[in-house]
Design a protein around this motif. Structure first.
Motif, PDB file in Angstrom:
ATOM      1  N   VAL A 114       1.862  -0.656   4.864  1.00 38.22           N
ATOM      2  CA  VAL A 114       2.033   0.647   4.211  1.00 38.22           C
ATOM      3  C   VAL A 114       3.517   0.965   4.027  1.00 38.22           C
ATOM      4  CG1 VAL A 114       1.618   3.124   4.449  1.00 38.22           C
ATOM      5  CG2 VAL A 114      -0.135   1.490   5.188  1.00 38.22           C
ATOM      6  N   ASP A 115       3.851   1.485   2.842  1.00 41.15           N
ATOM      7  CA  ASP A 115       5.217   1.926   2.560  1.00 41.15           C
ATOM      8  C   ASP A 115       5.177   3.379   2.097  1.00 41.15           C
ATOM      9  OD1 ASP A 115       7.887   2.178   1.997  1.00 41.15           O
ATOM     10  OD2 ASP A 115       7.885   0.825   0.275  1.00 41.15           O
ATOM     11  N   ALA A 116       5.675   4.270   2.913  1.00 46.48           N
ATOM     12  CA  ALA A 116       5.663   5.696   2.595  1.00 46.48           C
ATOM     13  C   ALA A 116       6.609   5.985   1.436  1.00 46.48           C
ATOM     14  CB  ALA A 116       6.069   6.518   3.820  1.00 46.48           C
ATOM     15  N   GLY A 117       6.036   6.494   0.341  1.00 46.63           N
ATOM     16  CA  GLY A 117       6.840   6.835  -0.827  1.00 46.63           C
ATOM     17  C   GLY A 117       7.521   5.649  -1.491  1.00 46.63           C
ATOM     18  N   TYR A 118       7.115   4.449  -1.154  1.00 45.39           N
ATOM     19  CA  TYR A 118       7.759   3.208  -1.624  1.00 45.39           C
ATOM     20  C   TYR A 118       9.259   3.215  -1.364  1.00 45.39           C
ATOM     21  CZ  TYR A 118       3.716   0.912  -3.828  1.00 45.39           C
ATOM     22  OH  TYR A 118       2.533   0.261  -4.068  1.00 45.39           O
ATOM     23  N   ARG A 119       9.644   3.826  -0.238  1.00 43.71           N
ATOM     24  CA  ARG A 119      11.069   3.866   0.105  1.00 43.71           C
ATOM     25  C   ARG A 119      11.614   2.464   0.387  1.00 43.71           C
ATOM     26  NH1 ARG A 119       9.432   8.604   3.100  1.00 43.71           N
ATOM     27  NH2 ARG A 119       9.354   7.362   5.011  1.00 43.71           N
ATOM     28  N   ALA A 120      10.832   1.643   1.094  1.00 45.99           N
ATOM     29  CA  ALA A 120      11.305   0.283   1.391  1.00 45.99           C
ATOM     30  C   ALA A 120      11.428  -0.543   0.113  1.00 45.99           C
ATOM     31  CB  ALA A 120      10.368  -0.390   2.384  1.00 45.99           C
ATOM     32  N   VAL A 167       0.854  -1.193   0.000  1.00 44.18           N
ATOM     33  CA  VAL A 167       0.000   0.000   0.000  1.00 44.18           C
ATOM     34  C   VAL A 167       0.890   1.243   0.000  1.00 44.18           C
ATOM     35  CG1 VAL A 167      -1.762   1.308   1.243  1.00 44.18           C
ATOM     36  CG2 VAL A 167      -1.873  -1.191   1.207  1.00 44.18           C
ATOM     37  N   LEU A 168       0.740   2.074  -1.016  1.00 42.32           N
ATOM     38  CA  LEU A 168       1.571   3.276  -1.158  1.00 42.32           C
ATOM     39  C   LEU A 168       0.984   4.423  -0.348  1.00 42.32           C
ATOM     40  CD1 LEU A 168       3.871   4.898  -2.495  1.00 42.32           C
ATOM     41  CD2 LEU A 168       2.332   5.293  -4.435  1.00 42.32           C
TER      42      LEU A 168
END
Length: 226
Positions: free
Chosen positions: A147-153, A130-131
């Motif tokens: 959840v991944d903030a900004g798809y950083r992970a 989830v972006l």
């Protein structure tokens, strides 16, 4: 929220086995993702096809996939998670199913907690697809399971995963079209990677089962030009 549901169990059944579920850990019974991940890896039946080599699971949660990988014959299994409670849960389930001699649970943000010299034949992450906006602030470590903030992970996984493989190893990512698939492919390209779809599975999700969601098992490869 699955953490506070009245019907959240302390023990649940999956793959014909019983599993402990500790507080604060992602509950596989409230989402089809763990079952689909096991299906993708051919670990959902028992006995599973015999395996060998080493297996690393990123984001192990309660440890079901990692334990099933050890039961299927992987000689060395590492279950890692950013949540200390999940690491504890995976260790508990490894002991419950008698695989703690060849499975270890490690507190790690992706690869940060691993020994530098370690390499794996299979690396698998059922990701938090989830972006969220880049500026999103997590309210709990449990949110990182979704959840991944900004798809950083996801970007870090793309950048780093290949260096942790053995020469013929495979880097796998379980994703879903509830995430931003075009964004994932853009990130892969920016990281010099290609994504190859190995398997897909469509399932009805949502409170009333009215959302058809496609899950996909992706292999991460170096870009052909490299």
């Amino acid at each position: 929220m699955s953490l506070t549901r009245d019907d959240r169990p302390k023990v649940f059944s999956m793959c014909g086995r019983e599993w402990d579920l500790l507080d604060e850990v992602f509950a596989p019974v409230f989402s089809p993702s763990t079952g689909i991940a096991l299906e993708f890896l051919d670990l959902d039946g028992w006995p599973a096809p015999p395996r060998g080599g080493s297996f690393l699971e990123i984001g192990c949660g309660a440890g079901v996939t990692a334990v099933m990988a050890a039961l299927a014959g992987h000689e060395r299994v590492v279950a890692s998670d950013i949540s200390p409670r999940a690491v504890e849960n995976a260790a508990v389930n490894a002991e419950r199913h008698g695989v703690n001699a060849r499975m270890s649970a490690v507190h790690s943000d992706l690869f940060s907690g691993l020994v530098e010299s370690e390499r794996f034949d299979t690396i698998f992450w059922s990701s938090n697809y989830v972006l969220a906006p880049e500026s999103y602030e997590y309210k709990s470590v449990h949110e990182r399971a979704y959840v991944d903030a900004g798809y950083r992970a996801h970007r870090r996984y793309m950048e780093q995963v290949l260096r942790w493989l053995t020469p013929n190893g495979s880097a796998l990512l379980h994703f879903s079209d509830r995430g931003d698939v075009p964004a994932l492919h853009r990130i892969a390209q920016e990281c010099g990677r290609e994504l190859r779809t190995l398997r897909t599975h469509r399932v009805r999700e949502g409170e009333y089962g009215d959302d058809v969601v496609e899950h996909m098992l992706l292999e991460i490869l170096p870009h052909a030009a490299e």
